[in-house]
Design an enzyme around this catalytic site. Sequence first.
Site, PDB file in Angstrom:
ATOM      1  N   LYS A  23      -8.771   3.193   2.606  1.00 45.80           N
ATOM      2  CA  LYS A  23      -9.753   2.178   3.017  1.00 45.80           C
ATOM      3  C   LYS A  23     -11.058   2.372   2.264  1.00 45.80           C
ATOM      4  O   LYS A  23     -11.624   1.424   1.716  1.00 45.80           O
ATOM      5  CB  LYS A  23      -9.972   2.277   4.526  1.00 45.80           C
ATOM      6  CG  LYS A  23     -10.579   1.048   5.138  1.00 45.80           C
ATOM      7  CD  LYS A  23     -10.729   1.216   6.647  1.00 45.80           C
ATOM      8  CE  LYS A  23      -9.395   1.090   7.376  1.00 45.80           C
ATOM      9  NZ  LYS A  23      -9.473   1.579   8.762  1.00 45.80           N
ATOM     10  N   ARG A  93     -14.920   3.968  10.860  1.00 43.89           N
ATOM     11  CA  ARG A  93     -13.513   3.604  10.640  1.00 43.89           C
ATOM     12  C   ARG A  93     -12.764   4.747   9.976  1.00 43.89           C
ATOM     13  O   ARG A  93     -13.224   5.320   8.996  1.00 43.89           O
ATOM     14  CB  ARG A  93     -13.414   2.369   9.739  1.00 43.89           C
ATOM     15  CG  ARG A  93     -14.426   1.315  10.046  1.00 43.89           C
ATOM     16  CD  ARG A  93     -14.435   0.212   8.998  1.00 43.89           C
ATOM     17  NE  ARG A  93     -13.195  -0.537   8.956  1.00 43.89           N
ATOM     18  CZ  ARG A  93     -12.926  -1.462   8.015  1.00 43.89           C
ATOM     19  NH1 ARG A  93     -13.787  -1.686   7.043  1.00 43.89           N
ATOM     20  NH2 ARG A  93     -11.789  -2.106   8.056  1.00 43.89           N
ATOM     21  N   GLY A 102      -3.392   1.267  12.605  1.00 42.57           N
ATOM     22  CA  GLY A 102      -3.482   1.413  14.052  1.00 42.57           C
ATOM     23  C   GLY A 102      -3.253   2.817  14.580  1.00 42.57           C
ATOM     24  O   GLY A 102      -3.257   3.038  15.775  1.00 42.57           O
ATOM     25  N   MET A 104      -5.053   5.602  13.924  1.00 41.95           N
ATOM     26  CA  MET A 104      -6.271   6.320  14.276  1.00 41.95           C
ATOM     27  C   MET A 104      -7.297   5.314  14.771  1.00 41.95           C
ATOM     28  O   MET A 104      -7.011   4.141  14.905  1.00 41.95           O
ATOM     29  CB  MET A 104      -6.740   7.117  13.079  1.00 41.95           C
ATOM     30  CG  MET A 104      -5.796   8.264  12.799  1.00 41.95           C
ATOM     31  SD  MET A 104      -6.187   9.132  11.306  1.00 41.95           S
ATOM     32  CE  MET A 104      -5.916   7.876  10.106  1.00 41.95           C
ATOM     33  N   ARG A 337      -5.765  -3.841   1.069  1.00 41.21           N
ATOM     34  CA  ARG A 337      -4.792  -2.797   0.753  1.00 41.21           C
ATOM     35  C   ARG A 337      -3.497  -3.474   0.335  1.00 41.21           C
ATOM     36  O   ARG A 337      -3.292  -4.655   0.618  1.00 41.21           O
ATOM     37  CB  ARG A 337      -4.549  -1.890   1.963  1.00 41.21           C
ATOM     38  CG  ARG A 337      -3.926  -2.626   3.125  1.00 41.21           C
ATOM     39  CD  ARG A 337      -3.653  -1.689   4.299  1.00 41.21           C
ATOM     40  NE  ARG A 337      -3.225  -2.460   5.456  1.00 41.21           N
ATOM     41  CZ  ARG A 337      -3.562  -2.181   6.712  1.00 41.21           C
ATOM     42  NH1 ARG A 337      -4.334  -1.168   6.984  1.00 41.21           N
ATOM     43  NH2 ARG A 337      -3.126  -2.918   7.700  1.00 41.21           N
ATOM     44  N   HIS A 455       0.173  -5.869  16.608  1.00 41.03           N
ATOM     45  CA  HIS A 455       0.693  -4.515  16.435  1.00 41.03           C
ATOM     46  C   HIS A 455       2.220  -4.514  16.380  1.00 41.03           C
ATOM     47  O   HIS A 455       2.828  -3.937  15.486  1.00 41.03           O
ATOM     48  CB  HIS A 455       0.202  -3.624  17.577  1.00 41.03           C
ATOM     49  CG  HIS A 455       0.699  -2.220  17.491  1.00 41.03           C
ATOM     50  ND1 HIS A 455       1.836  -1.806  18.138  1.00 41.03           N
ATOM     51  CD2 HIS A 455       0.255  -1.164  16.781  1.00 41.03           C
ATOM     52  CE1 HIS A 455       2.040  -0.535  17.856  1.00 41.03           C
ATOM     53  NE2 HIS A 455       1.096  -0.120  17.034  1.00 41.03           N
ATOM     54  N   SER A 765      29.512  21.680  -4.074  1.00 36.72           N
ATOM     55  CA  SER A 765      28.840  20.621  -3.335  1.00 36.72           C
ATOM     56  C   SER A 765      28.053  21.298  -2.222  1.00 36.72           C
ATOM     57  O   SER A 765      28.615  22.015  -1.403  1.00 36.72           O
ATOM     58  CB  SER A 765      29.862  19.647  -2.764  1.00 36.72           C
ATOM     59  OG  SER A 765      29.193  18.668  -2.000  1.00 36.72           O
ATOM     60  N   CYS A 832      26.060  16.981  -0.339  1.00 36.36           N
ATOM     61  CA  CYS A 832      26.729  16.041   0.539  1.00 36.36           C
ATOM     62  C   CYS A 832      26.240  16.119   1.978  1.00 36.36           C
ATOM     63  O   CYS A 832      26.832  15.565   2.880  1.00 36.36           O
ATOM     64  CB  CYS A 832      28.244  16.233   0.480  1.00 36.36           C
ATOM     65  SG  CYS A 832      28.764  17.853   1.055  1.00 36.36           S
ATOM     66  N   TYR A 852      24.944  14.755  -8.763  1.00 35.08           N
ATOM     67  CA  TYR A 852      25.009  13.619  -7.863  1.00 35.08           C
ATOM     68  C   TYR A 852      24.525  13.978  -6.466  1.00 35.08           C
ATOM     69  O   TYR A 852      24.446  15.153  -6.101  1.00 35.08           O
ATOM     70  CB  TYR A 852      26.440  13.065  -7.787  1.00 35.08           C
ATOM     71  CG  TYR A 852      27.425  13.962  -7.073  1.00 35.08           C
ATOM     72  CD1 TYR A 852      27.611  13.872  -5.697  1.00 35.08           C
ATOM     73  CD2 TYR A 852      28.150  14.922  -7.769  1.00 35.08           C
ATOM     74  CE1 TYR A 852      28.492  14.701  -5.031  1.00 35.08           C
ATOM     75  CE2 TYR A 852      29.032  15.762  -7.115  1.00 35.08           C
ATOM     76  CZ  TYR A 852      29.192  15.649  -5.747  1.00 35.08           C
ATOM     77  OH  TYR A 852      30.049  16.484  -5.085  1.00 35.08           O
TER      78      TYR A 852
HETATM   79  P1  ADP Z   1      -7.423  -0.230  11.172  1.00 35.29           P
HETATM   80  O1  ADP Z   1      -7.311   0.817  10.129  1.00 35.29           O
HETATM   81  O2  ADP Z   1      -6.733   0.126  12.417  1.00 35.29           O
HETATM   82  O3  ADP Z   1      -7.129  -1.583  10.659  1.00 35.29           O
HETATM   83  P2  ADP Z   1     -10.209  -0.804  10.866  1.00 35.29           P
HETATM   84  O4  ADP Z   1     -11.065   0.331  10.466  1.00 35.29           O
HETATM   85  O5  ADP Z   1      -9.799  -1.709   9.783  1.00 35.29           O
HETATM   86  O6  ADP Z   1      -8.965  -0.232  11.628  1.00 35.29           O
HETATM   87  O7  ADP Z   1     -11.008  -1.568  11.973  1.00 35.29           O
HETATM   88  C1  ADP Z   1     -10.472  -2.339  12.988  1.00 35.29           C
HETATM   89  C2  ADP Z   1     -11.126  -3.688  13.037  1.00 35.29           C
HETATM   90  O8  ADP Z   1     -12.541  -3.633  13.127  1.00 35.29           O
HETATM   91  C3  ADP Z   1     -10.787  -4.492  11.839  1.00 35.29           C
HETATM   92  O9  ADP Z   1     -10.123  -5.642  12.249  1.00 35.29           O
HETATM   93  C4  ADP Z   1     -12.091  -4.840  11.178  1.00 35.29           C
HETATM   94  O10 ADP Z   1     -12.105  -6.186  10.813  1.00 35.29           O
HETATM   95  C5  ADP Z   1     -13.140  -4.552  12.229  1.00 35.29           C
HETATM   96  N1  ADP Z   1     -14.302  -3.961  11.576  1.00 35.29           N
HETATM   97  C6  ADP Z   1     -14.350  -2.755  10.994  1.00 35.29           C
HETATM   98  N2  ADP Z   1     -15.540  -2.545  10.411  1.00 35.29           N
HETATM   99  C7  ADP Z   1     -16.282  -3.637  10.622  1.00 35.29           C
HETATM  100  C8  ADP Z   1     -17.605  -4.036  10.236  1.00 35.29           C
HETATM  101  N3  ADP Z   1     -18.383  -3.246   9.501  1.00 35.29           N
HETATM  102  N4  ADP Z   1     -18.024  -5.237  10.628  1.00 35.29           N
HETATM  103  C9  ADP Z   1     -17.228  -6.040  11.362  1.00 35.29           C
HETATM  104  N5  ADP Z   1     -15.973  -5.747  11.744  1.00 35.29           N
HETATM  105  C10 ADP Z   1     -15.498  -4.553  11.385  1.00 35.29           C
HETATM  106 MG    MG Z   2      -7.948  -2.505   9.210  1.00 29.24          MG
HETATM  107 MG    MG Z   3      -7.686   0.144  14.396  1.00 29.64          MG
END
Ligand code: ADP
Ligand code: MG
Ligand code: MG
Length: 875
Positions: A23, A93, A102, A104, A337, A455, A765, A832, A852
């Site tokens: 990220k 984040r 989802g 963490m 991503r 999810h 094997s 195997c 193999y």
């Molecule tokens: P995940 O890795 O579980 O997707 P994120 O870190 O992307 O978690 O965050 C979850 C949500 O919070 C995302 O949908 C994102 O759009 C929102 N979010 C994260 N950072 C910001 C920010 N700086 N401003 C507004 N929304 C945010």
């Molecule tokens: Mg996200």
């Molecule tokens: Mg999240």
Amino acid sequence: MSHKYVYLFSEGNKDMRELLGGKGANLAEMTLAGMPVPQGFTVSTEACTKYYDDGKVIVPEIENEIKEYLAKMEEICGKKFGDPKNPLLVSVRSGSRASMPGMMDTILNLGLNDVVVEGLAAFTGNARFAYDSYRRFVQMYSDVVMEMSKSEFEKLIDAMKEKKGVKMDTELDADDLKELVGQFKALYKGKMGSDFPTEPFDQLMGAVKAVFRSWDNPRANVYRRMNDIPYSWGTAVNVQAMVFGNSGDNSGTGVAFTRDPATGEKKLFGEYLINAQGEDVVAGIRTPSQISHLHDQMPAVYDEFAAIATRLENHYKDMQDMEFTIENGKLYMLQTRNGKRTAAAALQIAVDLVDEGMITEEEAVLRVDPKQLDALLHPQFDAKALKAAKPIGKALAASPGAACGKVVFTAEAAKEWHDKGEKVVLVRLETSPEDIEGMAVAQGILTVRGGMTSHAAVVARGMGTCCVSGCGEITINEEEKHFELGGQNFHEGDYISLDGTTGAIYGEAVPTVEAAISGNFDRFMGWADSYRTLKVRTNADNPKDAAQAVKYGAEGIGLCRTEHMFFEGERIKAIREMIVSKTAEGRATALAKILPYQQGDFEEMYRVLEGRPMTIRFLDPPLHEFVPTKEEDIKELADELKITVTELKNVIAGLHEFNPMMGHRGCRLAVTYPEIAAMQTTAVINAALTVNKEHPEYNIIPEIMIPLVGEIKELKFVKDIVTSTANKLIADAGIEMEYHVGTMIEIPRAALTADEIATEADFFSFGTNDLTQMTFGFSRDDAGKFLDSYYENKIYESDPFARLDQHGVGKLVEMATKLGRSARSDLKVGICGEHGGDPSSVEFCHKIGLNYVSCSPFRVPIARLAAAQAALNNK
Ligand code: ADP
Ligand code: MG
Ligand code: MG
């Protein structure tokens, strides 16, 4: 100069994902490309590792660096943390090297307190928005940092909605939300015994620590084990300026893919919600609008977003999964991503990207996760049965495939029922990351709430599990375990079926049939095969499985287990007769009855294989597996064999072993009862002679494999029986035929003395199931009971029976291969065990120069692709 642990977004780029996490690296890359990204900084994965090394504390050195970067960020944003006049609010984040959606935690709107919120309300002229942000923050912070349960907060919100007589969160006004914040904080104080933290920097450090801690939460640990992500990687933390999708009707938030993640079709695909904050879209609380609708609602924003999406895809040369927020009509990018996708979409996209000239065939081969191919090979409904069935409802086709099973309402029940051998369909209001283990064992997942990016949908697609989501017509009572749909009531244990490709729901069991493979599959696998040097065989012991595997590209059979051939009908009687007879002649007579069956089996196999090689392993399990255990069965058998119950019981008692896995089995059987090896040799050689006569072009060279060898003399003893029997049969037939005799390497002593063993073996094997069990000294049937504690305590990160322990067992494999080839340079070596279909183990086999791998039929394509990737990655 002290070590650097914190990076501004403007200091990073996409190649720094090890340090900044996926990220963080991509936020940096988008910043670099001049895209509208709210600015901030990333605390590196090294800081996370250090946090754990230091005994779960953030040392002052790092805390000070965070403070320093916060100041830089304030400058960039022109806002100040904790300043009521113009407050900087941030999101905190998580983001590791590999994406773990989802798994963490994220906290939004951090930096608010009773004073700042008033400032924010005044500054924006929008008190409702300010208090909505505040209540979200208190809720998320309590949940993530203090690990308080979400549902208590949800209950307070529901109570407030009821009091006001409204249905939607958005219908609550500023005063309601302000009141809620008060209630939330009271709840917090009641539970935690202290006031909710008001100092923004304390809030920030608490949140950073919580993200580090979440790397080690149970669901993240399960996810990592399923996806081979090492614990040692750690997660980075991104601290980013908030932008507000919940600031009114000219704001919103959404997620989108540059191509359809279910089919791969090239079109912008996604969902958004007006006046909402990030998690609202994925949580499925309100039903979002299609991204195409944004084109009508906010054309300028849509166009800007579409242009950015195209740029991002061209830049990363792969389908992108993006998160965005619109604040008062202005677009912000929050994440991009490489998107998760179904297996069918993965192939479609790989092939399309090659055709579009974006990537080479080689890159395409590296793009698809071998494990994903599994989903392509998974069941669909039987067409006839499907026609006869009538859907009782329809919802979103969230993840393709067909599922048929018994209804369960919790992830725990899914696991329990699954362990009892039941096929289950998990039915939930919505799923959350806590449900992941239950989802993994379910045939299918049905949810009441949630869109295509919920999810349930995202996780199911990743797992290749069928999923139908967002079925609002369902009335569900999860506590009392029943739901109603289409006028029908369902309780735990009732059958339903789901079509993840059409979204149809059936209130009955609709039988499934195996998958049909698309044209992309052959084209793509053809590319893979062109780079692969490792051969891929299959483990199959009946013609049906063998034919299946050949269809999936198996180049032969690496392991044909013969014990299954003893169980059917008349055969089991003959083997039991052999077991109870006290003389070699008696045994030979009994075995003679089995011979025609076994020879017939081998002939069928050779015909299906059409000249592809087959390694046949001689009888392996301890004999007690062939005798009954129940009183009435023993009596029946005694009558059949015309002996007394006592006599039979004595025989059975004589077969008892304290540790059968290390007992009288494998080649030890042939040492005691050479007749068995002689009979099996006769069956193999005669079958090959017969089929060679029918089809000289097959030119079959039988491969006979002696199991469980630990000592060269033991191998030589059994081999002598094989060769004397085989040579005579071949001479009598008057036809020239070569044959090979080799051995399994599955006892550590065989690996240690592989140079000696190789003088008597044409091939090796590696039976890595037994080799793992004997090297670790624990049994694969019992390990399940304690391995969980080993995962929890980070002693093992993965199941050594699923993923080869390269460090220990792998060392034996590598050493034995070298030793074996030092004695016999043309020694053919394969594997195997279960590991033959595990991608990381396949790569290992490639690296150490095996000829193999052999795996179960459904994993053959996985092994082919993994072998190709191994060749490309180790050029
Ligand atoms: P995940 O890795 O579980 O997707 P994120 O870190 O992307 O978690 O965050 C979850 C949500 O919070 C995302 O949908 C994102 O759009 C929102 N979010 C994260 N950072 C910001 C920010 N700086 N401003 C507004 N929304 C945010
Ligand atoms: Mg996200
Ligand atoms: Mg999240």
